[in-house]
Design a protein around this motif. Structure first.
Motif, PDB file in Angstrom:
ATOM      1  N   ALA A 151       0.906  -1.124   0.007  1.00  0.00           N
ATOM      2  CA  ALA A 151       0.142  -0.019  -0.019  1.00  0.00           C
ATOM      3  C   ALA A 151       0.894   1.397  -0.034  1.00  0.00           C
ATOM      4  N   GLY A 152       0.501   2.177  -0.937  1.00  0.00           N
ATOM      5  CA  GLY A 152       1.387   3.316  -0.791  1.00  0.00           C
ATOM      6  C   GLY A 152       2.764   3.302  -1.857  1.00  0.00           C
ATOM      7  N   ASP A 153       3.026   2.129  -2.321  1.00  0.00           N
ATOM      8  CA  ASP A 153       4.317   1.960  -2.947  1.00  0.00           C
ATOM      9  C   ASP A 153       4.286   2.555  -4.461  1.00  0.00           C
ATOM     10  N   GLU A 154       5.051   3.516  -4.641  1.00  0.00           N
ATOM     11  CA  GLU A 154       4.859   4.049  -6.028  1.00  0.00           C
ATOM     12  C   GLU A 154       5.147   3.115  -7.110  1.00  0.00           C
ATOM     13  N   TRP A 155       6.198   2.479  -6.967  1.00  0.00           N
ATOM     14  CA  TRP A 155       6.688   1.288  -7.786  1.00  0.00           C
ATOM     15  C   TRP A 155       5.160   0.342  -8.568  1.00  0.00           C
ATOM     16  N   VAL A 156       4.588   0.061  -7.528  1.00  0.00           N
ATOM     17  CA  VAL A 156       3.356  -0.765  -7.999  1.00  0.00           C
ATOM     18  C   VAL A 156       2.171   0.087  -8.260  1.00  0.00           C
ATOM     19  N   TYR A 157       1.674   1.238  -7.614  1.00  0.00           N
ATOM     20  CA  TYR A 157       0.620   1.868  -7.669  1.00  0.00           C
ATOM     21  C   TYR A 157       0.626   3.303  -8.461  1.00  0.00           C
ATOM     22  N   GLY A 158       1.839   3.760  -8.383  1.00  0.00           N
ATOM     23  CA  GLY A 158       1.982   4.997  -9.089  1.00  0.00           C
ATOM     24  C   GLY A 158       1.968   6.151  -7.913  1.00  0.00           C
ATOM     25  N   VAL A 159       2.131   7.291  -8.517  1.00  0.00           N
ATOM     26  CA  VAL A 159       2.125   8.487  -7.628  1.00  0.00           C
ATOM     27  C   VAL A 159       0.523   8.665  -6.969  1.00  0.00           C
ATOM     28  N   SER A 160      -0.402   8.655  -7.731  1.00  0.00           N
ATOM     29  CA  SER A 160      -1.655   8.744  -7.277  1.00  0.00           C
ATOM     30  C   SER A 160      -2.507   7.663  -8.043  1.00  0.00           C
ATOM     31  N   PRO A 161      -3.707   7.607  -7.567  1.00  0.00           N
ATOM     32  CA  PRO A 161      -4.643   6.631  -8.079  1.00  0.00           C
ATOM     33  C   PRO A 161      -4.699   6.531  -9.494  1.00  0.00           C
TER      34      PRO A 161
ATOM     35  N   GLN B 130       6.726   0.932 -12.857  1.00  0.00           N
ATOM     36  CA  GLN B 130       7.473  -0.024 -13.176  1.00  0.00           C
ATOM     37  C   GLN B 130       6.776  -0.352 -14.648  1.00  0.00           C
ATOM     38  N   LEU B 131       5.767   0.416 -14.964  1.00  0.00           N
ATOM     39  CA  LEU B 131       5.252   0.293 -16.333  1.00  0.00           C
ATOM     40  C   LEU B 131       6.018   1.195 -17.391  1.00  0.00           C
ATOM     41  N   LYS B 132       6.885   1.996 -16.896  1.00  0.00           N
ATOM     42  CA  LYS B 132       7.537   3.141 -17.729  1.00  0.00           C
ATOM     43  C   LYS B 132       8.927   2.325 -18.440  1.00  0.00           C
ATOM     44  N   ASN B 133       9.239   1.017 -17.973  1.00  0.00           N
ATOM     45  CA  ASN B 133      10.442   0.470 -18.613  1.00  0.00           C
ATOM     46  C   ASN B 133       9.949  -0.222 -19.910  1.00  0.00           C
ATOM     47  N   LYS B 134      10.866   0.232 -20.748  1.00  0.00           N
ATOM     48  CA  LYS B 134      10.870  -0.036 -22.279  1.00  0.00           C
ATOM     49  C   LYS B 134      12.090  -0.955 -22.600  1.00  0.00           C
ATOM     50  N   TYR B 135      11.680  -2.139 -23.128  1.00  0.00           N
ATOM     51  CA  TYR B 135      12.727  -3.042 -23.680  1.00  0.00           C
ATOM     52  C   TYR B 135      13.002  -3.138 -25.248  1.00  0.00           C
ATOM     53  N   THR B 136      14.111  -3.125 -25.762  1.00  0.00           N
ATOM     54  CA  THR B 136      14.394  -3.208 -27.122  1.00  0.00           C
ATOM     55  C   THR B 136      13.748  -4.640 -27.435  1.00  0.00           C
ATOM     56  N   ALA B 137      13.310  -4.539 -28.942  1.00  0.00           N
ATOM     57  CA  ALA B 137      13.000  -5.825 -29.462  1.00  0.00           C
ATOM     58  C   ALA B 137      14.070  -6.568 -29.546  1.00  0.00           C
ATOM     59  N   ASN B 138      14.080  -8.066 -29.531  1.00  0.00           N
ATOM     60  CA  ASN B 138      15.012  -9.005 -30.017  1.00  0.00           C
ATOM     61  C   ASN B 138      14.589  -9.961 -30.932  1.00  0.00           C
TER      62      ASN B 138
END
Length: 82
Positions: free
Chosen positions: A34-44, A50-58
């Motif tokens: 609860a309240g973890d920005e990594w899981v829930y973001g800054v606000s609801p 963690q959704l901001k991670n972008k991976y290069t296509a292989n």
């Protein structure tokens, strides 16, 4: 006629009891993140960090994935339907 009325009563009883079936089919648990920005973001309304991670296509992995898919499901196109 008596069997029909008993059957009708049974169907009515089952349909009435199934209305609240899922209401009690859960358990209350403390949210350890609860309240973890990594899981829930800054606000609801915001996206999780963690959704901001972008991976290069292989392309090598795509070939391997298609080979596994063909082995499991046979040759054909993806989303071709049944």
């Amino acid at each position: 006629m008596k069997k029909f009325s008993v059957l009708l009563f049974a169907v009515a009883a089952v349909s009435l009891t199934s209305c609240d079936y899922q209401k009690n089919n859960h358990i209350e648990q403390k949210d350890v993140r609860a309240g973890d920005e990594w899981v829930y973001g800054v606000s609801p309304d915001s996206a999780a960090r963690q959704l901001k991670n972008k991976y290069t296509a292989n392309p090598e992995l795509e070939k391997r994935t298609n080979a596994i898919r063909e082995k499991l499901f046979g040759s054909g196109k993806v989303n071709e339907g049944a």
